[in-house]
Motif scaffolding. Structure first.
Motif, PDB file in Angstrom:
ATOM      1  N   TRP A   1       0.290  -6.062  -8.079  1.00 28.90           N
ATOM      2  CA  TRP A   1       1.229  -6.840  -7.265  1.00 28.90           C
ATOM      3  C   TRP A   1       2.431  -5.998  -6.862  1.00 28.90           C
ATOM      4  CZ3 TRP A   1       6.160  -8.043  -9.291  1.00 28.90           C
ATOM      5  CH2 TRP A   1       6.308  -7.823 -10.661  1.00 28.90           C
ATOM      6  N   THR A   2       3.103  -6.491  -5.839  1.00 29.21           N
ATOM      7  CA  THR A   2       4.276  -5.852  -5.252  1.00 29.21           C
ATOM      8  C   THR A   2       5.514  -6.694  -5.526  1.00 29.21           C
ATOM      9  OG1 THR A   2       2.951  -4.930  -3.434  1.00 29.21           O
ATOM     10  CG2 THR A   2       5.328  -5.098  -3.071  1.00 29.21           C
ATOM     11  N   PHE A   3       6.592  -6.065  -5.979  1.00 33.26           N
ATOM     12  CA  PHE A   3       7.885  -6.745  -6.051  1.00 33.26           C
ATOM     13  C   PHE A   3       8.510  -6.640  -4.665  1.00 33.26           C
ATOM     14  CE2 PHE A   3      12.219  -7.766  -7.005  1.00 33.26           C
ATOM     15  CZ  PHE A   3      12.206  -8.489  -8.191  1.00 33.26           C
ATOM     16  N   HIS A   4       8.819  -7.785  -4.073  1.00 34.95           N
ATOM     17  CA  HIS A   4       9.254  -7.759  -2.671  1.00 34.95           C
ATOM     18  C   HIS A   4      10.748  -7.478  -2.531  1.00 34.95           C
ATOM     19  CE1 HIS A   4      11.019 -11.681  -3.096  1.00 34.95           C
ATOM     20  NE2 HIS A   4       9.888 -12.332  -3.157  1.00 34.95           N
ATOM     21  N   ARG A   5      11.261  -7.678  -1.329  1.00 35.41           N
ATOM     22  CA  ARG A   5      12.602  -7.215  -0.997  1.00 35.41           C
ATOM     23  C   ARG A   5      13.731  -7.981  -1.680  1.00 35.41           C
ATOM     24  NH1 ARG A   5      14.132  -6.586   4.854  1.00 35.41           N
ATOM     25  NH2 ARG A   5      16.021  -5.855   3.813  1.00 35.41           N
ATOM     26  N   ALA A   6      13.408  -8.849  -2.611  1.00 35.56           N
ATOM     27  CA  ALA A   6      14.475  -9.415  -3.441  1.00 35.56           C
ATOM     28  C   ALA A   6      15.262  -8.300  -4.108  1.00 35.56           C
ATOM     29  CB  ALA A   6      13.883 -10.339  -4.508  1.00 35.56           C
TER      30      ALA A   6
ATOM     31  N   PRO B   1       4.648  -6.029 -16.156  1.00 33.36           N
ATOM     32  CA  PRO B   1       3.203  -5.777 -16.244  1.00 33.36           C
ATOM     33  C   PRO B   1       2.496  -5.901 -14.895  1.00 33.36           C
ATOM     34  CG  PRO B   1       3.721  -7.990 -17.041  1.00 33.36           C
ATOM     35  CD  PRO B   1       5.034  -7.293 -16.819  1.00 33.36           C
ATOM     36  N   GLY B   2       1.654  -4.927 -14.580  1.00 32.53           N
ATOM     37  CA  GLY B   2       0.832  -4.988 -13.374  1.00 32.53           C
ATOM     38  C   GLY B   2       1.506  -4.525 -12.111  1.00 32.53           C
ATOM     39  N   LEU B   3       2.829  -4.320 -12.151  1.00 34.49           N
ATOM     40  CA  LEU B   3       3.564  -3.904 -10.948  1.00 34.49           C
ATOM     41  C   LEU B   3       3.160  -2.490 -10.543  1.00 34.49           C
ATOM     42  CD1 LEU B   3       5.937  -4.423  -8.917  1.00 34.49           C
ATOM     43  CD2 LEU B   3       7.401  -3.273 -10.576  1.00 34.49           C
ATOM     44  N   ASP B   4       2.734  -2.314  -9.298  1.00 31.02           N
ATOM     45  CA  ASP B   4       2.394  -0.966  -8.828  1.00 31.02           C
ATOM     46  C   ASP B   4       3.042  -0.624  -7.497  1.00 31.02           C
ATOM     47  OD1 ASP B   4       0.907  -2.394  -6.974  1.00 31.02           O
ATOM     48  OD2 ASP B   4      -0.964  -1.307  -7.329  1.00 31.02           O
ATOM     49  N   CYS B   5       3.932  -1.506  -7.004  1.00 36.67           N
ATOM     50  CA  CYS B   5       4.553  -1.273  -5.699  1.00 36.67           C
ATOM     51  C   CYS B   5       5.846  -2.075  -5.605  1.00 36.67           C
ATOM     52  CB  CYS B   5       3.583  -1.696  -4.597  1.00 36.67           C
ATOM     53  SG  CYS B   5       4.058  -1.220  -2.933  1.00 36.67           S
TER      54      CYS B   5
ATOM     55  N   ALA C   1      -8.039 -13.017  -2.397  1.00 38.53           N
ATOM     56  CA  ALA C   1      -6.876 -12.138  -2.520  1.00 38.53           C
ATOM     57  C   ALA C   1      -7.155 -11.027  -3.517  1.00 38.53           C
ATOM     58  CB  ALA C   1      -5.659 -12.935  -2.967  1.00 38.53           C
ATOM     59  N   ASP C   2      -6.595  -9.847  -3.253  1.00 31.39           N
ATOM     60  CA  ASP C   2      -6.733  -8.707  -4.165  1.00 31.39           C
ATOM     61  C   ASP C   2      -5.475  -8.472  -4.983  1.00 31.39           C
ATOM     62  OD1 ASP C   2      -9.348  -7.645  -3.143  1.00 31.39           O
ATOM     63  OD2 ASP C   2      -8.177  -7.452  -1.308  1.00 31.39           O
ATOM     64  N   GLY C   3      -4.370  -9.065  -4.551  1.00 37.05           N
ATOM     65  CA  GLY C   3      -3.097  -8.848  -5.224  1.00 37.05           C
ATOM     66  C   GLY C   3      -2.052  -9.790  -4.670  1.00 37.05           C
ATOM     67  N   PHE C   4      -0.832  -9.636  -5.154  1.00 32.90           N
ATOM     68  CA  PHE C   4       0.232 -10.564  -4.768  1.00 32.90           C
ATOM     69  C   PHE C   4       1.525  -9.833  -4.432  1.00 32.90           C
ATOM     70  CE2 PHE C   4      -2.495 -13.008  -7.720  1.00 32.90           C
ATOM     71  CZ  PHE C   4      -2.964 -13.932  -6.800  1.00 32.90           C
ATOM     72  N   VAL C   5       2.420 -10.577  -3.798  1.00 36.88           N
ATOM     73  CA  VAL C   5       3.754 -10.088  -3.454  1.00 36.88           C
ATOM     74  C   VAL C   5       4.742 -11.159  -3.909  1.00 36.88           C
ATOM     75  CG1 VAL C   5       5.279  -9.306  -1.615  1.00 36.88           C
ATOM     76  CG2 VAL C   5       2.803  -8.940  -1.413  1.00 36.88           C
ATOM     77  N   PHE C   6       5.646 -10.809  -4.810  1.00 34.78           N
ATOM     78  CA  PHE C   6       6.639 -11.783  -5.271  1.00 34.78           C
ATOM     79  C   PHE C   6       7.757 -11.047  -5.985  1.00 34.78           C
ATOM     80  CE2 PHE C   6       3.696 -11.270  -8.756  1.00 34.78           C
ATOM     81  CZ  PHE C   6       4.442 -11.370  -9.916  1.00 34.78           C
ATOM     82  N   GLY C   7       8.754 -11.792  -6.405  1.00 30.59           N
ATOM     83  CA  GLY C   7       9.877 -11.219  -7.131  1.00 30.59           C
ATOM     84  C   GLY C   7      11.004 -12.232  -7.218  1.00 30.59           C
ATOM     85  N   PHE C   8      11.629 -12.297  -8.377  1.00 31.57           N
ATOM     86  CA  PHE C   8      12.701 -13.271  -8.577  1.00 31.57           C
ATOM     87  C   PHE C   8      13.936 -12.597  -9.146  1.00 31.57           C
ATOM     88  CE2 PHE C   8       8.631 -15.482  -9.566  1.00 31.57           C
ATOM     89  CZ  PHE C   8       8.541 -16.187  -8.375  1.00 31.57           C
ATOM     90  N   LEU C   9      15.090 -13.178  -8.824  1.00 33.01           N
ATOM     91  CA  LEU C   9      16.366 -12.713  -9.346  1.00 33.01           C
ATOM     92  C   LEU C   9      17.031 -13.827 -10.144  1.00 33.01           C
ATOM     93  CD1 LEU C   9      17.870 -10.936  -6.185  1.00 33.01           C
ATOM     94  CD2 LEU C   9      16.363  -9.968  -7.947  1.00 33.01           C
ATOM     95  N   THR C  10      17.908 -13.447 -11.050  1.00 36.73           N
ATOM     96  CA  THR C  10      18.710 -14.420 -11.777  1.00 36.73           C
ATOM     97  C   THR C  10      19.846 -14.886 -10.872  1.00 36.73           C
ATOM     98  OG1 THR C  10      20.280 -12.794 -12.634  1.00 36.73           O
ATOM     99  CG2 THR C  10      18.241 -13.131 -13.901  1.00 36.73           C
ATOM    100  N   PRO C  11      20.557 -15.947 -11.261  1.00 37.20           N
ATOM    101  CA  PRO C  11      21.716 -16.381 -10.461  1.00 37.20           C
ATOM    102  C   PRO C  11      22.783 -15.289 -10.340  1.00 37.20           C
ATOM    103  CG  PRO C  11      21.025 -18.131 -11.934  1.00 37.20           C
ATOM    104  CD  PRO C  11      20.234 -16.924 -12.326  1.00 37.20           C
ATOM    105  N   ASP C  12      22.745 -14.296 -11.233  1.00 34.05           N
ATOM    106  CA  ASP C  12      23.700 -13.179 -11.179  1.00 34.05           C
ATOM    107  C   ASP C  12      23.157 -12.009 -10.367  1.00 34.05           C
ATOM    108  OD1 ASP C  12      25.542 -14.501 -12.818  1.00 34.05           O
ATOM    109  OD2 ASP C  12      24.511 -13.830 -14.630  1.00 34.05           O
ATOM    110  N   ASN C  13      22.061 -12.244  -9.646  1.00 35.63           N
ATOM    111  CA  ASN C  13      21.460 -11.219  -8.785  1.00 35.63           C
ATOM    112  C   ASN C  13      20.996  -9.978  -9.552  1.00 35.63           C
ATOM    113  OD1 ASN C  13      21.685 -12.809  -6.562  1.00 35.63           O
ATOM    114  ND2 ASN C  13      23.216 -11.584  -5.512  1.00 35.63           N
ATOM    115  N   GLU C  14      20.363 -10.235 -10.683  1.00 34.83           N
ATOM    116  CA  GLU C  14      19.655  -9.194 -11.414  1.00 34.83           C
ATOM    117  C   GLU C  14      18.174  -9.560 -11.422  1.00 34.83           C
ATOM    118  OE1 GLU C  14      21.390  -8.943 -15.294  1.00 34.83           O
ATOM    119  OE2 GLU C  14      23.168  -7.870 -14.589  1.00 34.83           O
TER     120      GLU C  14
END
Length: 244
Positions: free
Chosen positions: A118-123, A141-145, A87-100
């Motif tokens: 890495w990419t922050f996905h459609r969350a 940190p590291g987010l470019d997309c 793998a060259d990178g990753f796709v992920f992303g998390f939200l709090t229970p308050d949708n932030e």
């Protein structure tokens, strides 16, 4: 900056067709009925053997956008296995229970593979306040997309918001990748707003099926040609505005 075309791949056959059609990058995942989950390490290895395209792999274990410490530990180990598999990178992303944006959890995971993009996905499309979310994303940190449709319902419903976000802030436009039921007719509007990254999945499969069809290289080529035409028009415009 020329445009980037990212294609979702589920297995090696998808990856080969995407590259043949002119894709620039792959997002590798599994279980699209859940919005995309972690693929197996063996799938990552198999895809890496058939393509030299940049490969970003999904880090997501459930169809939820929230996470916890135990899950983060599993994802940390999984990410290292993916890197070893090519793998060259990753796709992920998390939200709090308050949708932030869950800055703490996202930063904790990203710090375990520092230097890997890495990419922050459609969350991000599920947050309550878009502009607040984008401010939070700047600190990661590291987010470019950032993959976004501007709406949880898809680009058709979020197009105006995406265009406004991109026009209002060139730094947002620089990292924004439009995707989520993206249609060819959306591209000129997004491109004109400064967006140069585009993400496709079901639209490059026969009848849009994830289960009955593989990526079709001809469909990918149609997207490639569409983006290349936008790039050419932009270059001509730039030359006219800045001759010599």
């Amino acid at each position: 900056m020329g445009s980037l075309l990212e294609v979702i791949a589920l297995h090696p056959a998808d990856a080969e067709a995407a590259q043949e059609g002119g894709a620039d990058r792959l997002e590798l995942c599994a279980s699209m009925e859940a919005g995309g989950l972690c693929p197996s390490v063996s799938t990552v290895s198999a895809v890496r053997r058939v393509t030299d395209l940049p490969l970003r792999v999904m880090l997501r274990l459930t169809n939820s956008f929230t996470t916890n410490g135990a899950e983060l530990n599993r994802l940390t180990a999984t990410a290292q296995s993916y890197l070893s598999a090519g793998a060259d990178g990753f796709v992920f992303g998390f939200l709090t229970p308050d949708n932030e944006v869950d800055v703490e959890s996202v930063a904790a995971l990203a710090s375990t593979f520092a230097g890997t993009p890495w990419t922050f996905h459609r969350a991000v499309d599920a947050v309550l306040e878009q502009r607040k979310a984008w401010r939070a994303l700047r600190s990661l940190p590291g987010l470019d997309c950032v993959l976004t449709a501007g709406s949880s319902l898809g680009v058709r419903y979020g197009l105006d918001d995406l265009c406004k976000l991109a026009k209002d802030d060139p730094q947002v436009a620089k990292v924004m990748m439009a995707g989520g039921s993206l249609k060819p007719e959306h591209v000129p509007w997004l491109y004109g707003s400064g967006v140069r990254r585009f993400h496709v999945g079901s639209s490059v499969r026969q009848d849009g099926s994830w289960t009955k069809a593989y990526v079709n290289s001809r469909f990918v080529r149609a997207w490639r040609n569409l983006l290349d035409a936008q790039d050419e028009r932009q270059e001509e415009k730039d030359v006219k505005e800045h001759p010599g």
